[in-house]
Write an enzyme that holds these catalytic residues in place. Structure first.
Site, PDB file in Angstrom:
ATOM      1  N   ASP A   1       0.855  -1.200   0.000  1.00 57.45           N
ATOM      2  CA  ASP A   1       0.000   0.000   0.000  1.00 57.45           C
ATOM      3  C   ASP A   1       0.883   1.239   0.000  1.00 57.45           C
ATOM      4  OD1 ASP A   1       0.781  -0.486   2.738  1.00 57.45           O
ATOM      5  OD2 ASP A   1      -0.787   0.897   3.413  1.00 57.45           O
TER       6      ASP A   1
ATOM      7  N   GLU B   1       0.004  -0.881   5.925  1.00 59.25           N
ATOM      8  CA  GLU B   1       1.066  -0.312   6.758  1.00 59.25           C
ATOM      9  C   GLU B   1       0.861   1.180   6.941  1.00 59.25           C
ATOM     10  OE1 GLU B   1       4.664   1.445   8.259  1.00 59.25           O
ATOM     11  OE2 GLU B   1       3.790   1.909   6.326  1.00 59.25           O
TER      12      GLU B   1
HETATM   13  N1  BES Z   1       8.592   3.079   5.529  1.00 58.42           N
HETATM   14  C1  BES Z   1       8.019   4.044   6.395  1.00 58.42           C
HETATM   15  C2  BES Z   1       8.794   4.235   7.674  1.00 58.42           C
HETATM   16  C3  BES Z   1      10.232   4.659   7.557  1.00 58.42           C
HETATM   17  C4  BES Z   1      10.724   5.336   6.461  1.00 58.42           C
HETATM   18  C5  BES Z   1      11.071   4.378   8.601  1.00 58.42           C
HETATM   19  C6  BES Z   1      12.052   5.719   6.394  1.00 58.42           C
HETATM   20  C7  BES Z   1      12.392   4.766   8.556  1.00 58.42           C
HETATM   21  C8  BES Z   1      12.879   5.429   7.440  1.00 58.42           C
HETATM   22  C9  BES Z   1       6.589   3.632   6.692  1.00 58.42           C
HETATM   23  O1  BES Z   1       5.889   3.266   5.539  1.00 58.42           O
HETATM   24  C10 BES Z   1       5.851   4.809   7.278  1.00 58.42           C
HETATM   25  O2  BES Z   1       5.637   5.747   6.565  1.00 58.42           O
HETATM   26  N2  BES Z   1       5.451   4.746   8.545  1.00 58.42           N
HETATM   27  C11 BES Z   1       4.643   5.754   9.142  1.00 58.42           C
HETATM   28  C12 BES Z   1       3.884   5.223  10.311  1.00 58.42           C
HETATM   29  C13 BES Z   1       2.607   4.527   9.956  1.00 58.42           C
HETATM   30  C14 BES Z   1       1.882   4.089  11.205  1.00 58.42           C
HETATM   31  C15 BES Z   1       1.699   5.370   9.107  1.00 58.42           C
HETATM   32  C16 BES Z   1       5.479   6.904   9.637  1.00 58.42           C
HETATM   33  O3  BES Z   1       6.645   6.722  10.008  1.00 58.42           O
HETATM   34  O4  BES Z   1       4.940   8.010   9.650  1.00 58.42           O
HETATM   35 MN    MN Z   2       6.995   2.050   4.347  1.00 55.76          MN
HETATM   36 MN    MN Z   3       5.279   5.171   4.520  1.00 53.49          MN
END
Ligand code: BES
Ligand code: MN
Ligand code: MN
Length: 462
Positions: free
Chosen positions: A81, A151
Site C-alpha cells: 500500500d 502499513e
Molecule cells: N517506511 C516508512 C517508515 C520509515 C521510512 C522508517 C524511512 C524509517 C525510514 C513507513 O511506511 C511509514 O511511513 N510509517 C509511518 C507510520 C505509519 C503508522 C503510518 C510513519 O513513520 O509516519
Molecule cells: Mn513504508
Molecule cells: Mn510510509
C-alpha cells in the site's frame, strides 16, 4: 542494463501504475489489484505457495518457499500500500504514471511515482532477489513472505493476523526493506525506529460561525485558541511540555552518542536539501539526535474557518488539528496519548470545549548489532558496496516491527535502500535505479551470510 534488469524495471513500473492507496476507500479495488499483482509476481519468481488472505480491511499477500525444516527460516515483510498522492498539483509527472529521470543524487536515473521507494520498489527488490537466487540453484533456507496492504494506515488487521498465526509465521529472523540508508557511497543499516502516538483535536466555540465584526472581541475564537494551545506544547528550549512526557525516555550514554556522531553528516547539505536557512529543535541535542533518538511533537495538519479565495470576515465555530508524537524507547504510546489528552484539555480557556481522539500508535524499536542477523546484513553490504555499513537509528516508524518482537519473539533486520531525499510521502517520490539494483544484488548476499552464520552458531552450541 542487462536484459534481466530491463525486464525487472518494466515489471516494477507496471506495479507502480496500480494506485494502491490504503487510506482512501475510493482506491479499494486498486488495493486488491495490487495484492493480486504481488501474489502473481511471487509465483512467477518461483515461490511455490502463495495466497491472498482477506482481512476486514485490505488483504495480506503471503508466500512460502519451504525447503527443509532443518534450515533457518527468514520472514520477509513489506507493504504494497502507498500514501495518498496529494497534493497532486506539486507532482511534476502524475503519481501513478512512472517516469525515469536523473537527479544530482541519482545520475543513473530514478523512477518517479508514488510508492517507488515506500515500499513497492523495496518489496519488489525482494521478489526479484528470490528469482535470482532460485535461478542459481535450490534454496538453502526457508523463506516466508508477508506483504501487507495497511502499513500506511497503522497495520491494525495485520496485528490480529500475527497474533492468530504464530505457528504459520514461525521464523528465525525477519527481513525488511522499508527504511533508508545514509548515501550511495555510505551504506547503513537501520538499528532503530521511533514509536508513534497520533492524535486529533477539535476546539468548539459558538454554535455557529459568527460575523467577526458583530461578535469579535467578546467570544473565544476557536482558531485563536487552538493556536495558543498548540504554542504551549513546547517550551523555549523546544522541549515538549506535557507532564511526564520524558519520564520513561531512554537517555543514550555519551559513548553511544559519540558513536552516532561518527556517521557522515553535513549540516549545510541538510539545510539546502530541504531549503531551510536554519535548523530548530530540542536544546542539548544535535540535529541527528533530534530526529532519531529524541521524542518529538508535531502538528501535521490544521484547519478551520475560511480558507477560500479573497477575504471573509468570520469567527469559525470549530478549529481542528492532527498532532503526532514520535516516541523513543521506553515510552509507552498509550500512556503518552493519555498524558497528551489530559494536558491538552488543561490548556483550554473558558468558553470552548475540547475533544481529543486517538488515532493509531506504536512502540519504538531498537535492534542490537551483535546478532547473526545484523552481521549477515553487515557482510552483505560490505560485499556489494565494498564499504562497511554504519549502524544508524532512524526517525520513522513501522509499528508492526516491535509488535513482531513482542508476539513472535523475533528481531527484524532493517535493510533499507532508500535515501532521505527520495521524497517518500511527498510529491515526486522516487527511488534510484542504482539503489534498486544494488538491493537486488545485496539481498541474496544477506541470505548467504545468514545461512553460514546460522550453521556456525548451531554447530557451536551442539
Ligand atoms: N517506511 C516508512 C517508515 C520509515 C521510512 C522508517 C524511512 C524509517 C525510514 C513507513 O511506511 C511509514 O511511513 N510509517 C509511518 C507510520 C505509519 C503508522 C503510518 C510513519 O513513520 O509516519
Ligand atoms: Mn513504508
Ligand atoms: Mn510510509
Amino acid at each position: 542494463m542487462t536484459t534481466d534488469q530491463k525486464r525487472f524495471l518494466d515489471e516494477w513500473i507496471s506495479f507502480l501504475k496500480i494506485p494502491s492507496v490504503s487510506a482512501d476507500n475510493a482506491y479499494k479495488k486498486d488495493v486488491e489489484i495490487a495484492a493480486q499483482w504481488v501474489k502473481d509476481a511471487l509465483k512467477n519468481a518461483g515461490c511455490p505457495q502463495t495466497e491472498i488472505i482477506k482481512t476486514s480491511g485490505h488483504p495480506i499477500v503471503y508466500g512460502e518457499c519451504l525447503v527443509d525444516s532443518n534450515y533457518p527460516t527468514v520472514l520477509v515483510y513489506g507493504h504494497y500500500d502507498v500514501q495518498p498522492p496529494d497534493p497532486i498539483d506539486l507532482w511534476e509527472s502524475p503519481p501513478f504514471e512512472p517516469v525515469i529521470k536523473t537527479t544530482s543524487l541519482h545520475p543513473q536515473g530514478a523512477v518517479f511515482a508514488r510508492g517507488a521507494c515506500d515500499d513497492k520498489g523495496q518489496v519488489f527488490m525482494h521478489i526479484k532477489a528470490l528469482e535470482v537466487m532460485l535461478s542459481q540453484g535450490p534454496l538453502k533456507c526457508n523463506i516466508k513472505f508477508m506483504i501487507e496492504g495497511e502499513e500506511e494506515v497503522g497495520s491494525d488487521n495485520l496485528e490480529d493476523f500475527v497474533k492468530a498465526n504464530k505457528e504459520k509465521l514461525k521464523c528465525d529472523i525477519i527481513l525488511i526493506s522499508d527504511t533508508g540508508m545514509i548515501s550511495q557511497k555510505q551504506p547503513s543499516i537501520s538499528t532503530g525506529l521511533r514509536g508513534l502516538s497520533y492524535m486529533e483535536v477539535t476546539i468548539t466555540g459558538p454554535n455557529r460561525d459568527l460575523h467577526s465584526g458583530l461578535y469579535g472581541g467578546s467570544v473565544a475564537n476557536p482558531i485563536n485558541v487552538l493556536c495558543e494551545m498548540i504554542s504551549k506544547l513546547h517550551d523555549e528550549n523546544q522541549r515538549v511540555t506535557i507532564p511526564g512526557f520524558y519520564d520513561r525516555v531512554e537517555e543514550l550514554s555519551q559513548e553511544e552518542r559519540l558513536e552516532m556522531a561518527k556517521a557522515p553528516f553535513d549540516l549545510n547539505d541538510f539545510k539546502s536539501s530541504i531549503g531551510i536557512t536554519d535548523i530548530r529543535g530540542e536544546s542539548g541535542y544535535n540535529n541527528e539526535e533530534r530526529r532519531t533518538i529524541r521524542p518529538t511533537l508535531d502538528v501535521n495538519g490544521i484547519w478551520g474557518g475560511y480558507t477560500g479565495e479573497g477575504a471573509k470576515t468570520v469567527i469559525a465555530s470549530k478549529a481542528q488539528a492532527k498532532i503526532s508524537m514520535r516516541l523513543v524507547p521506553d515510552q509507552e504510546w498509550n500512556e503518552i496519548s493519555e498524558l497528551f489528552t489530559e494536558h491538552f484539555k488543561s490548556l483550554a480557556p473558558k468558553g470552548v470545549t475540547v475533544d481529543v481522539i486517538k488515532h493509531h500508535g506504536g512502540y519504538a524499536y531498537v535492534t542490537p548489532t551483535e546478532t547473526i542477523g545484523y552481521k549477515a546484513a553487515h557482510y552483505a553490504y560490505l560485499d556489494t558496496f565494498g564499504i562497511a555499513p554504519i549502524p544508524s537509528r532512524g526517525g520513522g516508524s513501522i509499528p508492526i516491527v516491535p509488535m513482531f518482537e513482542k508476539e513472535l519473539g523475533v528481531k527484524s533486520i532493517l535493510m533499507g535502500f532508500g535515501l532521505d531525499s527520495d521524497a517518500i510521502h511527498s510529491p515526486n517520490e522516487h527511488f534510484g535505479l542504482f539503489n534498486f539494483f544494488k538491493g537486488i544484488e545485496t539481498i541474496p548476499r544477506f541470505y548467504e551470510h545468514y545461512i553460514s552464520l546460522f550453521k556456525k552458531k548451531t554447530t557451536e552450541f551442539n
